[in-house]
Scaffold this motif. Sequence first.
Motif, short mmCIF file in Angstrom:
data_model
loop_
_atom_site.label_atom_id
_atom_site.label_comp_id
_atom_site.label_asym_id
_atom_site.label_seq_id
_atom_site.Cartn_x
_atom_site.Cartn_y
_atom_site.Cartn_z
N MET A 414 0.81 -1.23 0.00
CA MET A 414 0.00 0.00 0.00
C MET A 414 0.85 1.28 0.00
SD MET A 414 -3.14 -0.50 -0.54
CE MET A 414 -3.82 1.13 -0.14
N TYR A 440 0.00 -5.84 9.74
CA TYR A 440 1.46 -5.72 9.69
C TYR A 440 2.02 -6.83 10.56
CZ TYR A 440 0.89 -0.88 7.84
OH TYR A 440 0.59 0.24 7.10
N ARG A 460 -3.75 -2.52 18.40
CA ARG A 460 -4.39 -3.29 17.35
C ARG A 460 -4.76 -2.40 16.17
NH1 ARG A 460 -8.25 -5.12 14.96
NH2 ARG A 460 -9.70 -3.55 15.69
N ARG A 461 -5.24 -1.21 16.47
CA ARG A 461 -5.63 -0.31 15.38
C ARG A 461 -4.42 0.21 14.61
NH1 ARG A 461 -10.75 1.48 14.91
NH2 ARG A 461 -10.21 3.53 14.11
N MET A 462 -3.24 0.12 15.18
CA MET A 462 -2.04 0.53 14.44
C MET A 462 -1.35 -0.65 13.75
SD MET A 462 -0.30 3.65 16.53
CE MET A 462 -0.27 2.92 18.16
N LEU A 463 -1.62 -1.86 14.18
CA LEU A 463 -0.92 -3.01 13.61
C LEU A 463 -1.76 -3.80 12.62
CD1 LEU A 463 1.02 -4.50 16.70
CD2 LEU A 463 1.54 -2.50 15.31
N ASP A 464 -3.07 -3.64 12.66
CA ASP A 464 -3.93 -4.44 11.78
C ASP A 464 -4.50 -3.60 10.63
OD1 ASP A 464 -3.39 -6.68 13.21
OD2 ASP A 464 -5.27 -6.69 14.33
N LEU A 465 -4.76 -4.27 9.52
CA LEU A 465 -5.23 -3.59 8.31
C LEU A 465 -6.66 -3.97 7.97
CD1 LEU A 465 -1.99 -4.04 6.18
CD2 LEU A 465 -2.78 -1.98 7.34
N ASP A 466 -7.40 -4.45 8.93
CA ASP A 466 -8.80 -4.78 8.67
C ASP A 466 -9.65 -3.53 8.93
OD1 ASP A 466 -8.30 -4.69 11.35
OD2 ASP A 466 -9.38 -6.52 11.83
N GLN A 467 -10.94 -3.68 8.78
CA GLN A 467 -11.86 -2.57 9.10
C GLN A 467 -11.52 -1.29 8.37
OE1 GLN A 467 -11.63 -2.38 13.39
NE2 GLN A 467 -13.23 -3.87 13.65
N PRO A 468 -11.68 -1.17 7.09
CA PRO A 468 -12.13 -2.22 6.17
C PRO A 468 -10.93 -3.01 5.63
CG PRO A 468 -11.98 -0.14 5.01
CD PRO A 468 -11.59 0.15 6.43
N ALA A 469 -11.21 -4.22 5.17
CA ALA A 469 -10.19 -4.99 4.46
C ALA A 469 -9.94 -4.32 3.11
CB ALA A 469 -10.68 -6.42 4.24
N LEU A 470 -8.69 -4.32 2.69
CA LEU A 470 -8.37 -3.78 1.36
C LEU A 470 -8.85 -4.75 0.30
CD1 LEU A 470 -4.86 -2.62 2.42
CD2 LEU A 470 -6.61 -1.08 1.48
N ASP A 471 -9.46 -4.20 -0.74
CA ASP A 471 -9.92 -5.03 -1.86
C ASP A 471 -8.92 -4.82 -3.00
OD1 ASP A 471 -11.04 -5.90 -4.22
OD2 ASP A 471 -12.99 -4.94 -3.89
N PRO B 23 3.46 3.13 12.27
CA PRO B 23 4.54 2.59 13.08
C PRO B 23 5.34 1.55 12.31
CG PRO B 23 2.48 1.57 13.72
CD PRO B 23 2.16 2.61 12.68
N LEU B 44 -4.33 5.31 12.01
CA LEU B 44 -3.34 4.68 11.14
C LEU B 44 -3.43 5.22 9.73
CD1 LEU B 44 -1.20 2.41 10.68
CD2 LEU B 44 -3.09 0.83 10.32
N LEU B 46 -1.54 4.50 5.83
CA LEU B 46 -0.83 3.38 5.20
C LEU B 46 0.47 3.80 4.55
CD1 LEU B 46 -3.83 1.42 3.66
CD2 LEU B 46 -2.76 1.20 5.91
N GLN B 418 -3.71 6.38 -0.68
CA GLN B 418 -3.86 5.50 0.48
C GLN B 418 -4.68 6.13 1.60
OE1 GLN B 418 -1.03 6.51 -0.92
NE2 GLN B 418 0.45 4.86 -1.19
N TRP B 421 -8.30 5.02 2.57
CA TRP B 421 -8.53 3.90 3.49
C TRP B 421 -8.70 4.41 4.92
CZ3 TRP B 421 -5.91 2.03 7.77
CH2 TRP B 421 -6.34 0.80 8.24
N ARG B 425 -11.75 3.72 7.38
CA ARG B 425 -11.63 3.10 8.70
C ARG B 425 -12.20 3.99 9.79
NH1 ARG B 425 -6.76 0.63 12.21
NH2 ARG B 425 -7.35 -1.27 11.14
N GLY B 478 -11.82 -0.13 -3.54
CA GLY B 478 -10.75 -0.98 -3.03
C GLY B 478 -10.32 -0.62 -1.63
#
Lengths: 512, 512
Positions: A414, A440, A460-471, B23, B44, B46, B418, B421, B425, B478
């Motif tokens: 990204m 990540y 979690r909000r800084m390390l994860d890329l869900d919500q929303p998932a990238l399409d 991060p 966050l 990207l 980016q 996104w 979120r 996306g």
Amino acid sequence: MNGADVLCDVLLANGVTVCFANPGTSEMHFVAALDRKPQMRCVLGLFEGVVTGAADGYARMTDRPAATLLHTGPGLANIHNARRALSPMINIVGDHASYHLALDAPLTSDIESLAAPMSNWVRRIESPADVAPAAEAAFRASLSPPGIATLILPADAAWGEAPMVSARKVELAQPTVDMGAVRKAAEAIRGTPGRVGIIVRGRAARTDALEIAGQISAAQDVRLFSEVLVARMERGRGRVAPTRIPYPIDAATALLSDIDVLILVGAKEPVAFFAYPGKPGRLVRDGCEVLSLAAHGEDLKAALEALRNELGIRSTQQLPVATGFSDEPVPRGKLTDDAIALSVARKLPANAIVCDEAVTSARRYFALSAFAAPHDYMMTTGGSIGEGIPLATGAAIACPDRKVINLEADGSGMYTVQGLWTQARENLDVVTIVFSNRTYAILHGEMKNVGVGAIGENARRMLDLDQPALDWVSLAKGMGVEAARADTCERFDALLDSALSRPGPFLIEAVI
Amino acid sequence: MNGADVLCDVLLANGVTVCFANPGTSEMHFVAALDRKPQMRCVLGLFEGVVTGAADGYARMTDRPAATLLHTGPGLANIHNARRALSPMINIVGDHASYHLALDAPLTSDIESLAAPMSNWVRRIESPADVAPAAEAAFRASLSPPGIATLILPADAAWGEAPMVSARKVELAQPTVDMGAVRKAAEAIRGTPGRVGIIVRGRAARTDALEIAGQISAAQDVRLFSEVLVARMERGRGRVAPTRIPYPIDAATALLSDIDVLILVGAKEPVAFFAYPGKPGRLVRDGCEVLSLAAHGEDLKAALEALRNELGIRSTQQLPVATGFSDEPVPRGKLTDDAIALSVARKLPANAIVCDEAVTSARRYFALSAFAAPHDYMMTTGGSIGEGIPLATGAAIACPDRKVINLEADGSGMYTVQGLWTQARENLDVVTIVFSNRTYAILHGEMKNVGVGAIGENARRMLDLDQPALDWVSLAKGMGVEAARADTCERFDALLDSALSRPGPFLIEAVI
């Protein structure tokens, strides 16, 4: 003829025929000059990180600099990985006319200061007459030894009338071998049987040099290593396969624990990627002697040859034959990162180029690659993620007849997703495989490494890329790249077969 | 308590409650510390350009710094626009443990050198005990006067045990007024009737200060200007509307040609964006006197008040009433950039925030905005395109109850696409209008400005964004942002009505 024309002529006379560009308002004279040179291939990137990453990929595959055209200062900071890859590159950064700088107009920035930490060489062109000598010096600086040369082109040097020059080919010094270092290495190998390692990098990681290193290894019980982050290595069946020093620090120190002498061939002494409380920074054991056989910029292959001769090893010395992965069952069902690595290694076309920025997700690939069809392998060398898509783009420009496979992490991808558009515009033969784990993952690992246990909402909000998932299929489509999604091994294999059998860019979103 | 905790505590004690973050591996202790502070909102991005641009948007709307969390050096170069906007910002850049730097591990870069050209203040934290004083100094540096403060946080300062501190609110010096400058300005206004201009910037471009400037203007026949690139200005019906100095140099010098005294209120003397062969760099005529009433960091509103009093103008001085655009016919048929500007100005909800990075395409909007519903208006201040999407993101975080409209050029938008996104979120109330002209239109203009006539293939391929056209609807989808396309005025109006009537992000691809 103006200064901008002279600059183009000097580049072309020296075989610099590709310019990765993200031009801005202050580079118009140079754009106009490029426009008068149909021999120069101009490749547009939509963000400077795409441009500099592509020039890195081009340089790694050709050993030659591409030019980049960057708009004033801010584009320079993305060159970190290329500098760490020791890639040759000539950056042309436009700037205000020299007499306009004192007015501190909005676009003014301190380009020298921005460029210096990312470059091996920086020069501001003084006048139209200075263009030819500066451009020749930049070319020389990019190749002897290979590195990042940044040339600042003020608008008045570009538009001003320059003395007529006929641009000439710059003579480069031939790389040399230090015979004293060769004898010292030979002595250490003879004197410390079974406890010597050699680390190869750069040109020492090409087939011919690897073969010589492999002969030394086989004849003298020397262990062969590569660095953690590989700028480029020729891999695959029939090639000598060094053991890569692992990223996790405990595994790395364990691997090197019985090495008493470490010989560097174009490499640096291996160190921990990070410091961790209470753990060492150097990876070799205390008391290990570290020798340099040949440094970056010297003739690495000739140095290995000289070492082989010094050790009395014949050029017909046999190499051990490695065994492959043909027995492993074909994975089925739910797609996993290891299944992707195995599938790519199995299906890889001969002479492909693999760019690996999958970070944690492709951890199995490097070992498997020793048994895949012969190919080139490249990684993000500086740890500054967001280079995979550009790297693949540049490699495809450099080698139009070879298939490029980009193993790309979703988080990393990204950063420079804009590079997909350049792949579409140039119709590049790149298959991008996005490891869509929606996190990540390496950061979760590093949180554990520094002793952090359970993770809360802010982390979690800084390390994860869900919500929303990238399409990724939509993202690729938005930039004109065909794409499809796989979440089973069967579907992934079918998509990879199809992507490999057709020309042009394709993206597979691998949901793992 | 470790250093990272102390840093969070000092930030929170001073009202820094938002951290825009990207991060990396070297910031894990700080991430863990943020994780222990639910009062800190972590957003966050990207890519670092999204993070720093969002912090700029946040700062422009709140006059307060947000924190950013950046991974080592390369993320810093995108702060150029924020520095030019004089936005307060506290960047926290992770770095290796201090004793690890000498090993030159792959991620090592010269962060100080990268940070310096983009910051007004840089400090490397020396130890865990240094965290509290350094963080307090960073906070002070970000606000007095407002600017970019960059704090380098080595891993060992973050993980090391710090002395217990109870974080306290930092006392900031009150901005002052230079009465000598006030008297000098008053004298000039009295002595040069009809030939004085005032340029307002920063806090002088807010409603209350503009009203005072408008009273001076009305009572003493003084002309009121704003800079070419507006960091933030309160605009709309009932507000005093300065004339913006135009970007084209000939128009700019013509506008200022009969000004004998120019008075700066938080502004710099206006200069040409670029030098052009044979054209001036300063925009005022030769011999024009340039005075500073109050510099950035001084109390701009109080200085204007003092000037009004010094001139004997009453606080009840009437203001001229501006007339609007209500008579203009509603455009029909094929969508144009001017039709979009008119439609946005007409439909703008009261108290909206407009971020304008449409470059050439929104050229009509600023003039129209004087007659729209009252709103805030912001531009990309440094000419380094690619800040619009992040700027809108940060403004929406700062002002959750206000609608944000981002007028975005397609070329500029792709630098930091980016950021959509992050809008998805955080479910931000941002309507992005992409002016999809499929070209870097400003570059075509600059090619003409420097005297280049017909354009060939190489230039065309660097200036145009077709082949393939970007599909912004897919790109937005996306990243989880709803989107639709319009190529007629009727369709655009319907989409804008719908986007304005619902919460959450929406993107309109306006094909012009």
